[in-house]
Design a protein around this motif. Structure first.
Motif, PDB file in Angstrom:
ATOM      1  N   ASP A 155       2.018   1.645  -3.811  1.00  0.00           N
ATOM      2  CA  ASP A 155       1.442   2.243  -4.288  1.00  0.00           C
ATOM      3  C   ASP A 155       0.899   3.798  -4.200  1.00  0.00           C
ATOM      4  OD1 ASP A 155       0.897  -0.440  -5.307  1.00  0.00           O
ATOM      5  OD2 ASP A 155      -1.034  -1.304  -4.538  1.00  0.00           O
ATOM      6  N   LEU A 156       0.170   3.817  -2.729  1.00  0.00           N
ATOM      7  CA  LEU A 156       0.017   5.214  -2.184  1.00  0.00           C
ATOM      8  C   LEU A 156       1.504   6.747  -2.675  1.00  0.00           C
ATOM      9  CD1 LEU A 156      -0.857   5.112   1.645  1.00  0.00           C
ATOM     10  CD2 LEU A 156      -2.186   5.607  -0.747  1.00  0.00           C
ATOM     11  N   SER A 160       1.122  -1.077  -0.006  1.00  0.00           N
ATOM     12  CA  SER A 160       0.156   0.537   0.465  1.00  0.00           C
ATOM     13  C   SER A 160       1.045   1.098   0.073  1.00  0.00           C
ATOM     14  CB  SER A 160      -1.050  -0.445   1.384  1.00  0.00           C
ATOM     15  OG  SER A 160      -0.221  -0.021   2.381  1.00  0.00           O
ATOM     16  N   GLU A 161       2.135   1.512   0.766  1.00  0.00           N
ATOM     17  CA  GLU A 161       3.319   2.037   1.001  1.00  0.00           C
ATOM     18  C   GLU A 161       3.338   2.635  -0.666  1.00  0.00           C
ATOM     19  OE1 GLU A 161       3.201   4.390   2.828  1.00  0.00           O
ATOM     20  OE2 GLU A 161       1.936   3.888   4.527  1.00  0.00           O
ATOM     21  N   PRO A 217      -6.546   6.375  -0.362  1.00  0.00           N
ATOM     22  CA  PRO A 217      -5.527   6.915  -0.648  1.00  0.00           C
ATOM     23  C   PRO A 217      -6.504   8.829  -1.303  1.00  0.00           C
ATOM     24  CG  PRO A 217      -6.621   5.451  -2.550  1.00  0.00           C
ATOM     25  CD  PRO A 217      -7.143   5.876  -2.208  1.00  0.00           C
ATOM     26  N   SER A 218      -5.501   9.838  -0.941  1.00  0.00           N
ATOM     27  CA  SER A 218      -5.330  10.848  -1.615  1.00  0.00           C
ATOM     28  C   SER A 218      -3.958  12.255  -1.401  1.00  0.00           C
ATOM     29  CB  SER A 218      -5.951  11.791   0.017  1.00  0.00           C
ATOM     30  OG  SER A 218      -4.865  11.724   0.742  1.00  0.00           O
ATOM     31  N   ILE A 247       0.880   7.231  -6.283  1.00  0.00           N
ATOM     32  CA  ILE A 247      -0.352   7.694  -6.856  1.00  0.00           C
ATOM     33  C   ILE A 247      -0.211   8.544  -6.925  1.00  0.00           C
ATOM     34  CG2 ILE A 247      -3.051   8.435  -5.392  1.00  0.00           C
ATOM     35  CD1 ILE A 247      -3.120   5.344  -5.423  1.00  0.00           C
ATOM     36  N   ASP A 248       1.143   9.900  -5.907  1.00  0.00           N
ATOM     37  CA  ASP A 248       1.338  10.564  -5.231  1.00  0.00           C
ATOM     38  C   ASP A 248       2.034  11.210  -6.432  1.00  0.00           C
ATOM     39  OD1 ASP A 248       0.239  11.151  -3.130  1.00  0.00           O
ATOM     40  OD2 ASP A 248       2.150  11.145  -1.465  1.00  0.00           O
ATOM     41  N   LEU A 254      -8.113   2.318  -1.634  1.00  0.00           N
ATOM     42  CA  LEU A 254      -7.783   0.980  -2.420  1.00  0.00           C
ATOM     43  C   LEU A 254      -7.352   0.170  -1.447  1.00  0.00           C
ATOM     44  CD1 LEU A 254      -5.323   0.609  -3.776  1.00  0.00           C
ATOM     45  CD2 LEU A 254      -3.403   1.227  -2.053  1.00  0.00           C
ATOM     46  N   TYR A 298     -11.192   9.457  -8.662  1.00  0.00           N
ATOM     47  CA  TYR A 298     -10.761  10.445  -8.414  1.00  0.00           C
ATOM     48  C   TYR A 298     -11.715  11.875  -8.116  1.00  0.00           C
ATOM     49  CZ  TYR A 298      -6.804   7.519  -6.701  1.00  0.00           C
ATOM     50  OH  TYR A 298      -6.424   6.956  -6.086  1.00  0.00           O
TER      51      TYR A 298
END
Length: 568
Positions: A56-57, A53-54, A175-176, A60-61, A157, A136
Motif C-alpha cells: 500500500d505504501l 502495508s508495504e 503514510p508519507s 501511495i508513493d 493507514l 493528505y
C-alpha cells in the motif's frame, strides 16, 4: 562458515524483533480468542499485514508521484489557477489580463492551486485500490529547477489482522511520500517576465493599434520574440479560432524542456511544459500626431497644416487645439480640453469627425505658395480635413491673428480614448508671407524717361491681392541675358534705384550703352524679400520661402542708349 552462521543468526534476530515490535500495534479483542489460534498463526497474520502495508505504501508513493505530474500538466491547462482569479475566462482559458487588470499567477497562487488539484487525481488512484481518500496535506519546495512534494497522511493507514474471519487486531502506520520531479515551477515566472518584464512582449503587442492589422502585427512580434528567447509563444495553440474583440489564447513552452505524465494508453508519456492562458490586448488611445505647417498663407492669416495618416482603424474624430495665449506643449488633456493650469485659459478647439474627411486629387503635399502656378490651397474649405493622394492629411485654419499659435492635433477612438498629455505641438505665427506675382509687363520710354508697367493683380499662388503693391527697381549696366542679381547667399547684389536715379543714369549713358531695367513687386510686408542689416549696411535678401524660385520673381526690360543717327 562462521560468517554464514552469524549472518543467519542476525537475520533471525531481526525477524523475531520485527514480530515482537509489530505485536505492539495489535489491539487484542480478548485473551480467550488469542489462545484459540494455532501456534504461530498470529505471527503469520502480522507478517501478512506488514507485507500488505508495504504494498500500500509503495502504491501511495507512486500515486502521489503520478498525481503530482498530472496536476502540473493540468495546472498548465488552467493557466496556473484552480479557481476564479477575478479576471475571468475567455473561450475556456483563464485570462492573465482583461480590460481592467492583470492576473498572472504568483508562486503562492501556483502552490494553492496545486493543493486543490492534486487531491482530485490522488483520490481517484486511492479509490481504485480501496484506500482512504481526502487524507493528505501537501507541502511544495522548489529545488534546483525541480519540484519537491511532501505528502503527509492526516490519519493512519490501518490494516486489520484476522484469524478465522475474526479481527484480533490491526496494523497501523502513517503514510508519507517525498517526491522530486523534473519540473521547474519558475517557468510561470519566466513567462510573466517575458510578457511584462525586460522584453515587454505584451507592451509591444499593445502598440498594435490598427485593428485591421492587429493579427499580423501580433504574429510578427511573437516571431521576433521566439527568435530571441528560449520561451516559445504561440497563438491559438489548440487550433481554435479564438480571436475576438482584441482577446487571444496563448501558449508558452520552453525549448529543450520536458517531463513525463501518466497516460492510460502510452504509460508514461513525454510532454513539453506548455502553459495556456488568454490575454486581452489593451486598446490604447490613438498614438500622438505630429503636425507640420505646410503653408503659411498671407493676408487672411490662414495656415495649411498637414500630418501623416494615423494607422489606427478605430478613430472616431480629430481634435485640433490651438492657442495664442499659452504653449500647449506637455499640457495635460482632460476630458478633451487643454487648460492652462495657472490662469485657467482654455485652448480653442475644432472637432472634425472621421466620417467627414474628404478626399482630394490635388497634390497638396507639394502645394506651397511658391508653386508656379500655386492656386491649390484656396480650393480647400475651412474646418475640413482632407486626405491627399499620398495618404497625408491636410487642414486649413483661417481667421487667425498675427500672433504665435501653439497647435496640437489628436485623434480620439470609438471608445473616447485620447492621449492624456500633449506630445507634439507646432508653434507658428501666421504672418503675411505671400508675395505678389511677378509684374505682368515692363517697358521704358526713352523720350520722357519714364517706366511703364502693369502691376500684378494676384499673389504668387493665384489669390487676389488685397493690400497695396510697391515696386523696387534695379538698373545693372549689362544685357538682361547675362544679368544675375542674386548671389549664393540669396542676397540681391545690385542696389535698388528710385525712378529719379534711373532717369539720371539713363541720361548720363553713352550711345550704345546697355542697361537692364529690373522690377520686383512687393506687398505691404515687403514679401518676397527681407531687409538685413549687417554692420550698419542694409541689404536685400530673398526670404527662404522664395529662394527656390528667386529668378522668376523679377521682370526684366533691356534698354539700349541709341546713337544720334538712330534717333528719329
Amino acid at each position: 562458515m562462521k560468517g554464514k552462521k552469524s549472518m543467519i543468526l542476525i537475520f533471525s534476530l531481526a525477524a523475531m524483533s520485527l514480530l515482537i515490535f509489530s505485536a505492539l500495534f495489535i489491539k487484542l479483542n480478548g485473551k480467550k480468542d488469542i489462545f484459540e489460534a494455532q501456534i504461530g498463526e498470529t505471527q503469520y497474520e502480522i507478517l501478512i499485514a506488514i507485507a500488505q502495508s508495504e504494498q500500500d505504501l509503495l502504491y501511495i508513493d507512486q500515486s502521489v508521484k503520478y498525481s503530482l505530474l498530472s496536476s502540473l500538466h493540468e495546472l498548465e491547462r488552467k493557466g496556473g489557477f484552480s479557481e476564479d482569479t477575478g479576471c475571468g475566462q475567455y473561450a475556456g482559458y483563464v485570462l492573465w489580463q482583461n480590460e481592467e487588470k492583470r492576473c498572472n499567477p504568483a508562486k503562492d497562487d501556483l502552490i494553492t492551486s496545486l493543493q486543490n488539484i492534486i487531491p482530485l487525481f490522488l483520490d481517484a488512484y486511492l479509490g481504485q485500490h480501496g484506500l482512504e481518500q481526502g487524507n493528505y496535506e501537501f507541502y511544495f519546495l522548489s529545488e534546483k529547477k525541480k519540484t519537491r512534494l511532501v505528502a503527509t497522511a492526516l490519519s493512519d493507514l490501518r490494516i486489520p489482522i484476522q484469524i478465522n474471519t475474526k479481527q484480533i487486531g490491526e496494523y497501523a502506520i502513517k503514510p508519507s511520500a517525498d517526491i522530486l520531479v523534473n519540473y521547474d515551477m519558475n517557468f510561470y515566472q519566466d513567462v510573466s517576465e517575458l510578457l511584462w518584464g525586460k522584453f515587454a512582449l505584451l507592451d509591444k503587442i499593445t502598440q498594435c493599434e490598427a485593428q485591421d492589422e492587429l493579427s499580423s502585427c501580433v504574429d510578427q512580434l511573437i516571431k521576433e520574440s521566439n527568435e530571441e528567447n528560449s520561451i516559445q509563444i504561440t497563438i491559438d495553440c489548440e487550433n481554435k479560432d479564438t480571436e475576438e474583440d482584441r482577446t487571444y489564447v496563448f501558449c508558452a513552452s520552453e525549448k529543450g524542456k520536458s517531463y513525463y505524465i501518466p497516460d492510460q494508453r502510452e504509460g508514461m508519456k513525454k510532454v513539453t511544459p506548455n502553459i495556456k492562458f488568454a490575454l486581452y490586448i489593451a486598446d490604447q488611445p490613438p498614438r500622438p500626431i505630429r503636425p507640420e505647417v505646410q503653408l503659411k498663407k498671407g493676408e487672411d492669416k490662414s495656415l495649411l497644416l498637414s500630418f501623416d495618416l494615423p494607422q489606427e482603424s478605430d478613430i472616431d474624430r480629430y481634435n485640433i487645439y490651438y492657442s495664442s495665449e499659452f504653449n500647449l506643449q506637455d499640457q495635460p488633456i482632460v476630458n478633451e480640453q487643454i487648460t492652462e493650469t495657472q490662469t485657467k485659459i482654455q485652448a480653442q478647439k475644432m472637432v472634425i469627425n472621421a466620417e467627414d474627411i474628404r478626399s482630394t486629387q490635388e497634390d497638396l503635399a507639394s502645394c506651397t505658395f511658391t508653386t508656379l502656378p500655386g492656386n491649390c490651397e484656396p480650393s480647400l474649405q475651412d474646418q475640413t480635413l482632407y486626405k491627399g493622394q499620398d495618404g497625408k492629411m491636410f487642414l486649413v485654419l483661417r481667421g487667425l491673428e498675427e500672433k504665435q499659435y501653439s497647435i496640437v492635433i489628436t485623434a480620439v477612438d470609438k471608445k473616447d480614448q485620447e492621449i492624456p498629455a500633449v506630445e507634439y505641438t507646432v508653434s507658428i505665427t501666421p504672418q503675411d508671407l505671400l508675395a505678389p506675382s511677378p509684374i505682368i509687363s515692363l517697358s521704358y520710354n526713352l523720350n520722357n524717361l519714364q517706366p511703364a508697367l502693369s502691376e500684378p493683380l494676384t499673389h504668387i499662388d493665384g489669390s487676389i491681392i488685397q493690400d497695396q503693391v510697391t515696386v523696387y527697381y534695379f538698373l545693372p549696366r549689362q544685357p538682361c541675358a547675362t544679368i544675375s542679381l542674386i548671389d549664393q547667399e540669396h542676397t540681391i547684389t545690385q542696389s535698388r534705384r528710385t525712378l529719379s536715379d534711373i532717369q539720371s543714369i539713363i541720361q548720363a549713358g553713352a550711345p550704345g550703352d546697355v542697361f537692364c531695367l529690373v522690377a520686383l513687386a512687393l506687398d505691404q510686408e515687403k514679401n518676397p524679400i527681407e531687409e538685413v542689416i549687417n554692420q550698419g549696411i542694409t541689404s536685400l535678401k530673398i526670404k527662404p520661402e522664395y529662394q527656390s524660385i528667386s529668378s522668376s520673381l523679377f521682370t526684366r526690360h533691356e534698354i539700349i542708349i541709341p546713337h544720334p543717327q538712330d534717333t528719329p
